[in-house]
Design an enzyme around this catalytic site. Structure first.
Site, PDB file in Angstrom:
ATOM      1  N   SER A 196      10.127   7.300  11.388  1.00  0.00           N
ATOM      2  CA  SER A 196       9.793   6.496  10.197  1.00  0.00           C
ATOM      3  C   SER A 196      10.674   6.847   8.999  1.00  0.00           C
ATOM      4  O   SER A 196      10.194   6.990   7.872  1.00  0.00           O
ATOM      5  CB  SER A 196       8.307   6.674   9.829  1.00  0.00           C
ATOM      6  OG  SER A 196       7.473   6.347  10.908  1.00  0.00           O
ATOM      7  N   ASP A 235       4.146   0.787  12.219  1.00  0.00           N
ATOM      8  CA  ASP A 235       3.009  -0.041  11.826  1.00  0.00           C
ATOM      9  C   ASP A 235       3.171  -1.505  12.238  1.00  0.00           C
ATOM     10  O   ASP A 235       2.220  -2.287  12.142  1.00  0.00           O
ATOM     11  CB  ASP A 235       2.771   0.049  10.311  1.00  0.00           C
ATOM     12  CG  ASP A 235       2.117   1.366   9.910  1.00  0.00           C
ATOM     13  OD1 ASP A 235       1.574   2.052  10.800  1.00  0.00           O
ATOM     14  OD2 ASP A 235       2.148   1.707   8.713  1.00  0.00           O
ATOM     15  N   LYS A 263       0.836  -1.203   0.000  1.00  0.00           N
ATOM     16  CA  LYS A 263       0.000   0.000   0.000  1.00  0.00           C
ATOM     17  C   LYS A 263       0.870   1.251   0.000  1.00  0.00           C
ATOM     18  O   LYS A 263       0.574   2.225  -0.705  1.00  0.00           O
ATOM     19  CB  LYS A 263      -0.917  -0.026   1.227  1.00  0.00           C
ATOM     20  CG  LYS A 263      -1.805   1.203   1.404  1.00  0.00           C
ATOM     21  CD  LYS A 263      -2.862   0.951   2.466  1.00  0.00           C
ATOM     22  CE  LYS A 263      -2.300   0.843   3.858  1.00  0.00           C
ATOM     23  NZ  LYS A 263      -2.054   2.169   4.484  1.00  0.00           N
ATOM     24  N   SER A 264       1.943   1.230   0.775  1.00  0.00           N
ATOM     25  CA  SER A 264       2.808   2.407   0.870  1.00  0.00           C
ATOM     26  C   SER A 264       3.463   2.729  -0.470  1.00  0.00           C
ATOM     27  O   SER A 264       3.502   3.889  -0.901  1.00  0.00           O
ATOM     28  CB  SER A 264       3.890   2.175   1.929  1.00  0.00           C
ATOM     29  OG  SER A 264       3.313   1.968   3.191  1.00  0.00           O
ATOM     30  N   SER A 289       6.048  11.063   9.010  1.00  0.00           N
ATOM     31  CA  SER A 289       6.887  11.137   7.813  1.00  0.00           C
ATOM     32  C   SER A 289       6.048  11.390   6.563  1.00  0.00           C
ATOM     33  O   SER A 289       6.575  11.813   5.538  1.00  0.00           O
ATOM     34  CB  SER A 289       7.678   9.840   7.651  1.00  0.00           C
ATOM     35  OG  SER A 289       6.812   8.752   7.393  1.00  0.00           O
ATOM     36  N   GLN A 290       4.742  11.123   6.638  1.00  0.00           N
ATOM     37  CA  GLN A 290       3.877  11.351   5.472  1.00  0.00           C
ATOM     38  C   GLN A 290       3.790  12.836   5.111  1.00  0.00           C
ATOM     39  O   GLN A 290       3.602  13.172   3.940  1.00  0.00           O
ATOM     40  CB  GLN A 290       2.487  10.788   5.722  1.00  0.00           C
ATOM     41  CG  GLN A 290       2.457   9.263   5.732  1.00  0.00           C
ATOM     42  CD  GLN A 290       1.077   8.705   5.984  1.00  0.00           C
ATOM     43  OE1 GLN A 290       0.079   9.425   5.982  1.00  0.00           O
ATOM     44  NE2 GLN A 290       1.002   7.404   6.207  1.00  0.00           N
TER      45      GLN A 290
END
Length: 420
Positions: free
Chosen positions: A187, A303, A25-26, A160-161
């Protein structure tokens, strides 16, 4: 209407065979933004079937359809539901995309902070406003801004997103971006993933000390091949650790992965799961070799925390964990959720500053064990492996797994779990 609950058991307590995991997904969500900004030059192979990725793809299609429609002054509503990565990445993407947008999501999404990213975009020259509560979605975005500066400073220890969202759009800006990371970086592997995938599309960067610079440049034609999801693999590691016997093959996982959650290989070696990379993928096997390691740091792979903590609890390992500070702003407050659900079989997760201690001396085996999932896919998949330890467990609101691993329950059935 979704299934309200599933009951799980595993009479044989052994796992054997092949499990084919969906694409990461990432990686998929980053690839979709890179593709959208490439003008058709970037193609994607093995895109994730996860709901978050499907949501992001649909949102990008909605934006394109809105731009093609007459009357660009009309506001395009983009609703991403509970998809956190989509919210962060689209906030940046829409800010540079001509049009007028309302970016919204689920009620939980409206409680997840986004002010750090909005502030950084507005410093660059964007026009992003809060449609409801300050610091939180929904956002009113007037896309296509005039860049005011290339220099921004963003905290590195929140998400971090935020950083990835800015770096994904950097090359399309007239001045590029010089992004200074303030404080400790959480992250890091996810940020490295973003930069590596940009590099695959021909977008170069410089990272010196605490500053990442990306100059204006154009993507090169390429094919981004998405590796299977290491986060999904982590649940099979937990099952291997809790089973009496386990020998599983996970195709197409690589030892040189871009994904930070590949750290599960080293972590689960301490819990009796051996990993070996073979032609075409990864084999994991239960062994009798455990370590005495007591402290695990999830700063770079948060996660994985729920999966490992629940597994450790079931194995009666009184471990300690750090690097969990971002868990409180995820799909749910994951710390509180873990404490509630572990308590149902007598285990405590005790906070002591930045360290959390697992206390398993009260572990019991209640006749009825029903776990709540808090609209969080990882809660469902972290607690499901307990069916290998307890006679039967119930997972409430099991459809939450569609967010990242839609075939999870199907794969469990194929591995001998009895699900009703």
């Amino acid at each position: 209407m979704g299934i309200r609950a599933l009951k799980l058991s595993h009479p044989a307590k052994s796992l054997n065979g092949t499990v084919r995991l969906t694409g990461s997904k990432s990686e998929s969500n980053r690839a979709l933004i890179i593709q959208a900004l490439s003008g058709g030059k970037v193609r994607i192979e093995n895109l994730s079937s996860a709901a978050d990725t499907v949501t992001l793809q649909h949102a990008l299609d909605t934006v394109v359809a809105g731009r093609l429609a007459d009357g660009e002054a009309q506001q395009t509503v983009v609703d991403i539901g509970p998809a956190g990565t989509a919210m962060r990445f689209l906030t940046a993407y829409l800010s540079i995309t001509e049009g007028h947008y309302l970016l919204t999501g689920s009620e939980r999404m409206k409680q997840r902070p986004i002010g750090i990213l909005v502030d950084a975009l507005n410093v660059l020259g964007a026009d992003v406003q809060y449609a409801e509560a300050t610091g939180y979605p929904p956002l009113a975005i007037q896309g296509g801004f005039k860049q005011q500066t290339a220099h921004i400073r963003v905290k590195g220890d929140v998400s971090s997103q935020y950083l990835s969202a800015l770096l994904l759009i950097a090359a399309t800006l007239p001045q590029g971006i010089n992004l200074q990371i303030e404080g400790e970086l959480t992250s890091r592997p996810y940020l490295t993933m973003t930069l590596d995938m940009l590099a695959e599309a021909g977008i170069r960067h410089q990272w010196e000390a605490d500053t990442i610079s990306i100059h204006p440049q154009v993507a090169s034609p390429c094919q981004l091949i998405i590796e299977p999801d290491w986060s999904a693999a982590s649940y099979w590691y937990a099952m291997a650790a809790l089973a009496e016997e386990a020998n599983l093959f996970l195709p197409n996982l690589k030892s040189s992965s871009l994904q930070g959650d590949a750290a599960i290989v080293d972590i689960m070696a301490h819990f009796g799961v051996a990993s070996s990379f073979e032609a075409g993928g990864l084999r994991i096997q239960k062994t009798t070799t455990h370590s005495e390691k007591e402290l695990f740091d999830f700063k770079e792979c948060p996660d994985l925390a729920q999966t490992v903590i629940v597994c450790a609890a079931a194995l009666r390992r009184d471990c300690a964990f750090t690097g969990l500070h971002t868990l409180k702003i995820k799909e749910t407050d994951r710390i509180a959720a873990l404490q509630n659900e572990l308590g149902k079989f007598g285990v405590k997760l005790v906070e002591d500053g930045a360290i959390y201690h697992l206390q398993t001396k009260g572990l019991c085996n209640p006749e009825q064990l029903a776990f709540d999932t808090y609209e969080d896919h990882r809660m469902a998949m972290a607690f499901a492996p307990l069916a290998l330890i307890f006679n039967q467990v119930q997972i409430n609101e099991p459809n939450v797994v569609e967010k990242s691993y839609p075939d999870f329950w199907k794969h469990l059935k194929e591995q001998g779990f009895v699900i009703s």
